[in-house]
Design a protein around this motif. Structure first.
Motif, PDB file in Angstrom:
ATOM      1  N   SER A 229       2.245   0.546   3.691  1.00 29.71           N
ATOM      2  CA  SER A 229       1.203   0.943   2.740  1.00 29.71           C
ATOM      3  C   SER A 229      -0.164   0.411   3.137  1.00 29.71           C
ATOM      4  O   SER A 229      -1.187   0.902   2.667  1.00 29.71           O
ATOM      5  CB  SER A 229       1.557   0.466   1.328  1.00 29.71           C
ATOM      6  OG  SER A 229       1.680  -0.939   1.276  1.00 29.71           O
TER       7      SER A 229
ATOM      8  N   TRP B 123       1.330   6.474  -2.612  1.00 32.93           N
ATOM      9  CA  TRP B 123       0.675   5.404  -1.855  1.00 32.93           C
ATOM     10  C   TRP B 123      -0.029   4.421  -2.790  1.00 32.93           C
ATOM     11  O   TRP B 123       0.086   3.189  -2.609  1.00 32.93           O
ATOM     12  CB  TRP B 123      -0.336   5.979  -0.861  1.00 32.93           C
ATOM     13  CG  TRP B 123      -1.128   4.872  -0.215  1.00 32.93           C
ATOM     14  CD1 TRP B 123      -0.734   4.103   0.840  1.00 32.93           C
ATOM     15  CD2 TRP B 123      -2.394   4.368  -0.641  1.00 32.93           C
ATOM     16  NE1 TRP B 123      -1.687   3.149   1.115  1.00 32.93           N
ATOM     17  CE2 TRP B 123      -2.711   3.290   0.211  1.00 32.93           C
ATOM     18  CE3 TRP B 123      -3.291   4.720  -1.645  1.00 32.93           C
ATOM     19  CZ2 TRP B 123      -3.902   2.561   0.086  1.00 32.93           C
ATOM     20  CZ3 TRP B 123      -4.464   3.999  -1.789  1.00 32.93           C
ATOM     21  CH2 TRP B 123      -4.770   2.934  -0.930  1.00 32.93           C
TER      22      TRP B 123
ATOM     23  N   ARG C 268       2.483   2.125  -4.327  1.00 32.35           N
ATOM     24  CA  ARG C 268       3.005   1.154  -3.365  1.00 32.35           C
ATOM     25  C   ARG C 268       1.947   0.100  -3.013  1.00 32.35           C
ATOM     26  O   ARG C 268       2.271  -1.077  -2.827  1.00 32.35           O
ATOM     27  CB  ARG C 268       3.474   1.865  -2.092  1.00 32.35           C
ATOM     28  CG  ARG C 268       4.725   2.698  -2.269  1.00 32.35           C
ATOM     29  CD  ARG C 268       5.953   1.864  -2.628  1.00 32.35           C
ATOM     30  NE  ARG C 268       6.008   1.542  -4.048  1.00 32.35           N
ATOM     31  CZ  ARG C 268       6.532   0.431  -4.555  1.00 32.35           C
ATOM     32  NH1 ARG C 268       7.035  -0.480  -3.776  1.00 32.35           N
ATOM     33  NH2 ARG C 268       6.544   0.225  -5.848  1.00 32.35           N
TER      34      ARG C 268
END
Length: 507
Positions: free
Chosen positions: A281, A357, A360
């Motif tokens: 990430s 994303w 995360r």
């Protein structure tokens, strides 16, 4: 004139088309051609001019104006106003503006045969901010965006309503169909109602609006990362421009150009016994966000192609006879929004990856074993205070909701209209879903922004924490408290902020 999405987006707030007068001569000549065909042609089965619509297009009818009104009336089935004139569910005002602008621009390209005077009326409505109320539902993105677009001619007839600063200027049932706008109330002439209705402008304009909205949210995401990476160290090689020259994609190069100059100023160092690479990430930000950027730009190009196309049926095409160019009407599927339907699903998928994303990366910020700098859940006193645990839960909820909604709409064809429309692309279904996603994205970006701002409380090198206008006047959280004010404040600021990474105020 080529209409860019940045220009369409600016028309969502104000303005009109200055180029229309330049099209007058051609459009008037096309109208004369249409009238000549009507008066002299032996062909009396031109679709939507002599005939009814869809499965009713099988017999000639000389009631040409009546046919046009029939088109409007049989489609206007979605209530948009109560008996007292109070609006029901419909597009937001800015959305209705871009739909009207897109329909006007498409028809101004020529080939439809609509009167220039009718397009002048639409342009005046844009200029005066007197915008027809347009319902949200009723388009399958084939045979045009039928039900939503039919409310434009219904409003011109004085039988619906308007929104905007100039809404009182339009003719309505409540004001006895009176209007100071020249040409209103309006009477459709042959081919006009079908031209206003039989196009892709609802699906195309809304998708274009969403592309620009999410594009700005995306760029604000990068700005927030720039803020964070001024003081939070990560391994810089993953962002090095030379690393990304080994592939041809523009997005990762774009991301590395924005982030490497910052991460390289305060780099994370390799230490024996610790991982020498960040988790995906962080390390794969150029690949993850870069691919999303490439999708945004690709979808933007597709929408602009459709935006700058005539979507109508039938349309005038040239035919050469006796060495003289003449025209005739050709019937086909120019109203079919396949490309933008696919593009709408692609935008949803790109947004869903962005959501994943962000969720995360929030986990990265809240997990000390990963970020190596900030406390558990960004709490000032872990074990006593819960910190930003609630924001993490909301992020997971929003992400799961968007991922659940990401089934492609373009594969959801349902035959209808007496099997005349036996396969349809359903792009309008997708753009209505995308609206919900963009709203959720704004909230998630506010959560993301506040979490990044909270990390500044724990920065090892506080002298590196920059000022950022987005966070001005907002407090970090040392003791647990309600964050509803902070999140709502950030939501409103995000809605009213254009990213500094945009090359112009919009684009």
């Amino acid at each position: 004139m080529f209409l860019q999405l940045s220009e369409l987006y600016s028309l969502s707030h104000s303005g009109s088309f200055s180029h229309l007068s330049e099209r007058k001569e051609r459009l008037e000549q096309e109208r004369k051609t249409l009238e000549s065909i009507l008066s002299s042609s032996k062909e009396k089965l031109i679709y939507g001019i002599h005939t009814g619509f869809g499965p009713h297009a099988f017999t000639s009818n000389e009631e040409l104006e009546l046919i046009q009104k029939s088109l409007i009336y049989h489609l206007t089935v979605e209530p948009v106003l109560t008996g007292d004139g109070i609006p029901h569910s419909h597009l937001h005002h800015n959305e209705a503006r871009v739909v009207l602008a897109a329909r006007l621009f498409s028809l101004s390209l020529g080939g439809s045969g609509i009167r220039y005077e009718t397009l002048e009326i639409l342009n005046e409505l844009l200029k005066l901010d007197c915008i027809p109320i347009i319902p949200e539902r009723g388009s399958l993105s084939a045979s045009g965006d039928l039900i939503p677009l039919s409310y434009i001619p219904l409003a011109l007839l004085g039988e619906s309503g308007f929104t905007g600063k100039g809404k009182e200027l339009g003719p309505t049932k409540l004001n006895g169909k009176r209007s100071e706008i020249k040409g209103l109330p309006w009477t459709p002439q042959p081919k006009e109602a079908i031209s206003l209705t039989n196009g892709t402008s609802f699906t195309t304009a809304l998708l274009g609006y969403q592309v620009m909205e999410f594009r700005n949210l995306f760029l604000l995401t990068i700005e927030i990362l720039q803020y964070l990476f001024h003081y939070h160290s990560v391994f810089p090689d993953a962002f090095h421009p030379e690393y990304h020259k080994h592939k041809q994609f523009k997005g990762p190069k774009f991301l590395s150009s924005l982030l490497h100059p910052i991460v390289s100023q305060n780099p994370k160092r390799k230490v024996e016994g610790k991982r020498i690479q960040d988790i995906y990430s962080v390390r794969c930000i150029p690949q993850i966000l870069g691919s999303i950027w490439d999708e945004i730009e690709s979808i933007k190009n597709i929408v602009e192609q459709e935006l700058n196309s005539l979507s109508d049926n039938p349309v005038l095409i040239p035919t050469s006879e006796n060495e003289k160019t003449e025209f005739r009407f050709a019937e086909g599927g120019g109203f079919y929004a396949s490309q933008v339907s696919f593009a709408a699903d692609r935008l949803q998928n790109a947004m869903a990856v962005w959501f994943t994303w962000v969720d995360r990366f929030l986990n990265y910020l809240m997990e000390p074993k990963e970020n190596d700098e900030f406390p558990l859940m960004l709490s000032a006193k872990p074990g006593t205070y819960a910190g930003l645990s609630g924001l993490g839960l909301m992020s997971a909820h929003l992400t799961a909701e968007v991922r659940r909604d990401s089934m492609p709409g373009s594969i959801q064809s349902i035959p209808t209209n007496g099997n005349n429309q036996d396969i349809v692309p359903m792009g309008a279904i997708s753009v209505l879903r995308n609206r919900r996603t963009v709203l959720s994205a704004t909230k998630l970006l506010a959560i993301f922004g506040y979490a990044v701002y909270q990390t500044s409380l724990f920065a090892k090198r506080k002298e590196l924490v920059p000022d950022f206008k987005l966070f001005s006047g907002i407090d970090t959280m040392e003791k647990d408290r309600s964050l509803d004010f902070e999140i709502q404040t950030l939501v409103e600021r995000i809605r009213n902020t254009t990213s500094s990474l945009a090359t112009t105020p919009i684009d």
